[in-house]
Design an enzyme around this catalytic site. Structure first.
Site, PDB file in Angstrom:
ATOM      1  N   GLY A  46       0.814  -1.221   0.000  1.00  0.00           N
ATOM      2  CA  GLY A  46       0.000   0.000   0.000  1.00  0.00           C
ATOM      3  C   GLY A  46       0.840   1.260   0.000  1.00  0.00           C
ATOM      4  O   GLY A  46       0.550   2.218  -0.730  1.00  0.00           O
ATOM      5  N   CYS A  47       1.893   1.268   0.779  1.00  0.00           N
ATOM      6  CA  CYS A  47       2.757   2.452   0.859  1.00  0.00           C
ATOM      7  C   CYS A  47       3.509   2.660  -0.450  1.00  0.00           C
ATOM      8  O   CYS A  47       3.743   3.801  -0.867  1.00  0.00           O
ATOM      9  CB  CYS A  47       3.729   2.326   2.030  1.00  0.00           C
ATOM     10  SG  CYS A  47       2.881   2.282   3.622  1.00  0.00           S
ATOM     11  N   THR A  48       3.856   1.581  -1.122  1.00  0.00           N
ATOM     12  CA  THR A  48       4.548   1.680  -2.404  1.00  0.00           C
ATOM     13  C   THR A  48       3.627   2.281  -3.459  1.00  0.00           C
ATOM     14  O   THR A  48       4.010   3.220  -4.177  1.00  0.00           O
ATOM     15  CB  THR A  48       5.061   0.294  -2.847  1.00  0.00           C
ATOM     16  OG1 THR A  48       6.002  -0.169  -1.865  1.00  0.00           O
ATOM     17  CG2 THR A  48       5.724   0.351  -4.208  1.00  0.00           C
ATOM     18  N   ALA A  51       3.143   6.021  -2.796  1.00  0.00           N
ATOM     19  CA  ALA A  51       4.330   6.807  -3.151  1.00  0.00           C
ATOM     20  C   ALA A  51       4.492   6.905  -4.672  1.00  0.00           C
ATOM     21  O   ALA A  51       4.841   7.967  -5.196  1.00  0.00           O
ATOM     22  CB  ALA A  51       5.578   6.192  -2.522  1.00  0.00           C
TER      23      ALA A  51
END
Length: 155
Positions: A46-48, A51
């Site tokens: 999710g963070c990838t 970003a």
């Protein structure tokens, strides 16, 4: 958790980025508004995706004079690997003691797969050049975050 609201003063902070350089909110605000986005952990799916979305709209954000600062409790070395692997074009800041996350009111109890623990809640804030929060973004999916950011800034 006492999350900042629109009109609140954003806490001033200085944190190290993925290159080990100190970035201060006060200094960055001299260039225009700042998107301060909090994410739980570098290099997770999710963070990838979140970003990558911001990376891909950098030119549009530059056109609005908006600087992006991503903040997580990851150490600088992990942020450097994440930034390099994803070819990110904005600052990732290390908040290992989660003091800045506390100040913005995004550090608190979370539940995942039946476990309860403390961590960062995924929220984003637009801080105006006056140092006040102009927008709080808390309703988005990681893959749509960048679209929500652009729609919010277009208002």
């Amino acid at each position: 958790m006492n999350t900042l609201q629109v009109g609140d003063n954003a806490p001033q902070f200085s944190l190290n980025n993925q290159a080990g350089e100190t970035i201060s909110l006060k200094e960055v605000l001299t260039k225009g508004p700042v998107l301060v986005y909090f994410y739980p952990k570098a290099s997770t799916p999710g963070c990838t995706v979140q970003a990558q979305g911001l990376r891909d709209i950098k030119a549009q954000l530059d056109g609005l004079n908006v600087t992006v600062l991503g903040i997580s409790p990851d150490p600088v070395a992990k942020l450097a690997k994440f930034s390099d692997k994803q070819q990110l074009n904005f600052a990732l800041l290390s908040d290992e003691d989660h003091a800045v996350a506390d100040g913005f009111g995004v550090w608190g109890e979370k539940k995942f797969m039946g476990k309860i623990y403390d961590g960062i809640h995924r929220l984003s804030f637009v801080v105006g050049t006056d140092g006040n929060v102009s927008h709080v973004l808390n309703k988005f999916k990681t893959k749509d975050h960048h679209e929500v950011v652009l729609a919010t800034l277009a208002d």
